[in-house]
Scaffold this active site. Sequence first.
Site, short mmCIF file in Angstrom:
data_model
loop_
_atom_site.label_atom_id
_atom_site.label_comp_id
_atom_site.label_asym_id
_atom_site.label_seq_id
_atom_site.Cartn_x
_atom_site.Cartn_y
_atom_site.Cartn_z
N ASP A 191 0.74 -1.33 0.04
CA ASP A 191 -0.15 0.00 0.17
C ASP A 191 0.72 1.32 0.04
O ASP A 191 0.33 2.55 0.02
CB ASP A 191 -1.09 0.19 1.09
N SER A 192 2.12 1.11 0.12
CA SER A 192 3.08 2.04 -0.26
C SER A 192 2.85 2.75 -1.69
O SER A 192 3.42 3.89 -1.96
CB SER A 192 4.52 1.65 -0.26
N ASP B 147 -0.98 -6.18 -0.14
CA ASP B 147 -1.52 -5.73 1.10
C ASP B 147 -2.96 -5.15 1.14
O ASP B 147 -3.66 -4.85 0.09
CB ASP B 147 -0.98 -4.23 1.23
N LYS C 73 -1.32 -9.49 2.75
CA LYS C 73 -0.48 -8.95 4.09
C LYS C 73 -1.21 -8.13 4.73
O LYS C 73 -2.11 -7.45 4.20
CB LYS C 73 0.93 -8.46 3.70
N GLU D 19 -1.29 -5.67 8.69
CA GLU D 19 -0.19 -4.96 9.45
C GLU D 19 -0.69 -5.13 10.98
O GLU D 19 -2.16 -4.94 11.13
CB GLU D 19 -0.17 -3.63 9.38
N GLU E 194 9.48 -4.24 10.16
CA GLU E 194 9.91 -2.90 9.49
C GLU E 194 10.75 -2.01 10.48
O GLU E 194 9.92 -1.93 11.49
CB GLU E 194 8.86 -2.19 8.97
O1 KIV Z 1 3.68 -1.01 1.31
C1 KIV Z 1 4.94 -1.50 1.49
O2 KIV Z 1 5.55 -1.18 0.46
C2 KIV Z 1 5.42 -2.12 2.59
C3 KIV Z 1 6.73 -2.46 2.59
C4 KIV Z 1 7.53 -1.42 3.08
C5 KIV Z 1 7.21 -3.70 3.41
O3 KIV Z 1 4.65 -2.69 3.35
#
Ligand code: KIV
Length: 282
Positions: free
Chosen positions: A61-62, A100, A130, A132, A199
């Site tokens: 989600d980056s 994510d 994924k 969090e 992280e």
């Molecule tokens: O969203 C993302 O890119 C991440 C990584 C930094 C692990 O969660």
Amino acid sequence: MSTELNGGKKKPNSFNASKVTTQTVVDMKFRGEAISMLTAYDYTMAKLVDAANVDIILVGDSASNVMAGNETTLPMTLDHMIYHTSCVVKGVDRALVVADLPFMSYQVTTKEALISAGRMMKEAGAHAIKVEGGAPIVDTVKRIVDAGIPVMGHLGLTPQSIYKFGTYKVRATEDLEAEQLMSDAIRLQEAGCFGLVLEKIPSKLSKKVTEELDIPTIGIGAGPHCDGQVLVLHDMLGLNKDFHPRFLRRYADLHTDIVNAVGNYVKDVKSRDFPNDQEQYN
Ligand code: KIV
């Protein structure tokens, strides 16, 4: 063998022994083989990253920061993430594609989380999702795994909680938070996670967690003792000049290369050097 992987959108017989699966990465930990993971958010980049044999592609989600120019990951919606993931899946032959689940698509109820995870698998063709967080999402993880959906956890600096932390500084430097992180890691493994992103935590702590767990840890700013490493693709390619945390190694300076290439194109258009005799139809 089924031909219906990736939401039925991939070519038939695309599931073969050389594909990376969740079991592959667990086996890699036991063989002591380091796991490589990078982000990708679109078809073209995913194809390049897959061609370079990266083991796991994370549709992070980056994308919120990198693709949409937001300050945080919070604005990302499930529909945004499904769109990015479906683009990535079409470019990948070998890597495991982990997507994510975005902020507020899994935190409200377990039922909603399961529906979000299911949409990511069915509509986008993700191979795993994924999420969090630790203790508060353990039951949710268990429910998603029970439904047959592989889950990767993410502890330490979890960007979806940035307004709770108030800073992007290293997490778990104090004993209490380090103990909580270790307990969360064990509980996520017990809930069925096949892997865990760590992280921005101290190397000493990631070493302890990595030794304690049977599932692989993938670090970002978490030192050399994790079972694998992940970076944001655009950061490691040097596309972003403004982000230079200590943990980031740049493997290219594409910012300079692209600005130069585009600048040369503009110059050639302005001088009428482009197109030349060979670059036109007579
Ligand atoms: O969203 C993302 O890119 C991440 C990584 C930094 C692990 O969660």
